[in-house]
Design an enzyme around this catalytic site. Structure first.
Site, PDB file in Angstrom:
ATOM      1  N   SER A 113       0.784  -1.243   0.000  1.00 31.59           N
ATOM      2  CA  SER A 113       0.000   0.000   0.000  1.00 31.59           C
ATOM      3  C   SER A 113       0.811   1.286   0.000  1.00 31.59           C
ATOM      4  O   SER A 113       0.225   2.369  -0.076  1.00 31.59           O
ATOM      5  CB  SER A 113      -0.966   0.006   1.189  1.00 31.59           C
ATOM      6  OG  SER A 113      -2.066  -0.826   0.926  1.00 31.59           O
ATOM      7  N   LYS A 116       0.007   3.771  -2.648  1.00 28.83           N
ATOM      8  CA  LYS A 116      -0.995   4.837  -2.539  1.00 28.83           C
ATOM      9  C   LYS A 116      -0.351   6.216  -2.429  1.00 28.83           C
ATOM     10  O   LYS A 116      -0.997   7.229  -2.734  1.00 28.83           O
ATOM     11  CB  LYS A 116      -1.898   4.581  -1.331  1.00 28.83           C
ATOM     12  CG  LYS A 116      -2.792   3.353  -1.469  1.00 28.83           C
ATOM     13  CD  LYS A 116      -3.690   3.192  -0.248  1.00 28.83           C
ATOM     14  CE  LYS A 116      -4.640   2.024  -0.393  1.00 28.83           C
ATOM     15  NZ  LYS A 116      -3.996   0.708  -0.234  1.00 28.83           N
ATOM     16  N   SER A 292      -5.854   3.385   4.487  1.00 28.51           N
ATOM     17  CA  SER A 292      -5.329   2.539   3.417  1.00 28.51           C
ATOM     18  C   SER A 292      -6.479   1.916   2.637  1.00 28.51           C
ATOM     19  O   SER A 292      -6.530   0.701   2.418  1.00 28.51           O
ATOM     20  CB  SER A 292      -4.393   1.468   3.968  1.00 28.51           C
ATOM     21  OG  SER A 292      -3.501   1.031   2.969  1.00 28.51           O
TER      22      SER A 292
END
Length: 457
Positions: A113, A116, A292
């Site tokens: 993640s 991101k 997230s």
């Protein structure tokens, strides 16, 4: 812990804590029933009012910079932990951009993640922070038919009026239904237009089981509460048919048989009779980064694609994101992205790219990226870091480290900003693949060492 959680992306619902607490001194009146004089107590001086001591103070530009050799020596013991598996990383000085430490920083790795961070950076570089997405209801081509036309807003909620929504300030299906009723149209059937998005609804490298475990939903341009089947439940599974569910919810609100709802094969046109808007982009970015949120990341990636006149698809979003970063001078060599969230096990990024994103946010060359600093979770305080850096030697990092987290099976990653003990601000990116069972703790040990390192000359 559910079995999928060893694979799934970091995914938690969080609330932001107030960091400053001001004490209030309350004077209590003396008991009148005793008959005692209250003059003595009344004559006592009033204690001075409590004042807040701000937790955020400016960092001096003159703080000494770590010496690379000393930093490497301090890192050596924690880097020896075999639970780190295959580790790559990079640390730079936020003020000068000078590299202070690196380990295979140019090697593409599975980022999870932390991907991101790239999606957020591209959005900040190319979109207006106040931008909103519109979901519409159109008058259909047949009498009595209305069309729910998705505009890419995953925050639209099925929660009834007066009840909390999963995303703050989300529009509701009930809002649309009220407007449709106000138009005077007698509705007999609902159809759904998902033409805003194109391409597959699941990315390569996604596990379809992640839908049932609540990590992702098929990416369709209209859905409810990020595809959650229970609007405000953290443990909710996601829908396999989010657009159809949204149409059925509108049908129920309009007292129409939900079994008759269909998804159109193409784009619809017609008079607009209802419309609602999403929260602003900056609010959706915060949801994406703090929790997230994979669905939110994929939706925002498609906004970046639309701004670049690319298809709103997985491929269009990742190409637009990497192009926006390259235009900002960020090195994207070695990047191979299949999605905007980092959930795909086929994604690859280098620690150098991740660190350069953090470096650009901390520096002055790209003011549009500065909000990214605020979007990073705070160690021991917010988002996916709220329950980390709270014990032992890690406690010294609480409040001084901000980073985007990432975790998949065998992968742990961190990328962000930390202030060391000398008051010097550093940016860093750490990616651990093939990690051991305590790999996340081992990675936190590395980041905590950056905070604790008094490594200046």
């Amino acid at each position: 812990m559910r079995p999928s959680q060893w694979r799934r992306s970091t995914h938690v619902a969080v609330s932001v804590a107030v960091l400053l607490l001001v004490a209030v001194v309350v004077a209590v009146a003396a008991m009148l029933t005793t008959g005692r004089s209250t003059e003595a107590s009344a004559g006592k001086p009033t204690p001075p009012a409590a004042t807040a001591n701000p937790g955020v103070v400016p960092v001096a530009d003159s703080a000494p910079k770590p010496v690379p050799d000393r930093l490497a020596a301090k890192l050596a013991p924690v880097l020896a932990d075999p639970n780190l598996g295959d580790l790559t990383g990079r640390v730079t000085d936020a003020l000068t951009g000078a590299e202070l430490w690196a380990q295979r920083a140019d090697m593409p790795m599975q980022p999870a993640s932390t991907n991101k961070s790239l999606t957020a950076a591209a959005a900040l570089l190319t979109l207006d922070g106040d931008a909103r997405l519109t979901t519409r209801v159109l008058r259909g081509s047949q009498p009595g038919v209305v069309v729910l036309k998705g505009g890419g807003d995953p925050t639209l909620s099925a929660a009834p009026p007066g009840e909390d929504t999963w995303y703050r300030d989300a529009a509701r299906i009930s809002d649309l239904a009220e407007q449709v009723r106000g138009s005077g149209m007698e509705v007999t059937r609902v159809a759904v237009d998902v033409s805003t998005y194109s391409g597959p609804t699941l990315a390569p490298g996604w596990d379809p089981l992640d839908i049932d475990y609540g990590d992702i939903a098929p990416m369709e341009s209209v859905m409810l509460d990020g595809g959650r089947t229970q609007p405000v439940s953290y443990d909710s599974v996601r829908s396999h048919t989010p657009a159809l569910d949204a149409g059925r919810a509108l049908a129920v609100a309009l007292k129409v048989d939900p079994a008759t709802v269909t998804v159109l094969p193409g784009a619809a046109s017609g008079e607009e009779i209802a419309a609602v808007e999403s929260p602003p982009l900056i609010s959706r970015l915060r949801d994406m980064m703090y929790a997230s949120d994979n669905v939110m990341a994929e939706a925002i990636g498609r906004e970046v694609a639309a701004q670049a006149n690319r298809p709103q698809s997985f491929d269009g979003a990742t190409r637009a994101t990497l192009s926006a970063l390259a235009d900002a001078g960020i090195d994207t060599a070695g990047a191979r992205l299949l999605d905007s969230s980092g959930l795909s096990v086929e994604d690859r990024l280098t620690a150098k790219t991740l660190d350069e994103v953090a470096q650009a946010a901390a520096g002055d060359e790209h003011p549009a990226l500065r909000p990214l600093v605020d979007l990073l979770p705070v160690a021991g305080g917010s988002g996916t870091l709220s329950n980390r850096y709270l014990e032992g030697a890690h406690k010294d990092s609480a409040g001084f480290l901000r980073a985007k987290t990432g975790s998949l099976t065998g992968t742990n990653s961190l990328s962000g900003i930390v202030t060391d003990e000398d008051g010097r601000v550093l940016t860093f990116a750490l990616i651990s693949n093939n990690a051991g069972p305590t790999g996340r703790i081992a990675l936190d040990n590395v980041a905590a060492t950056l905070r604790a390192c008094g490594c200046s000359a």
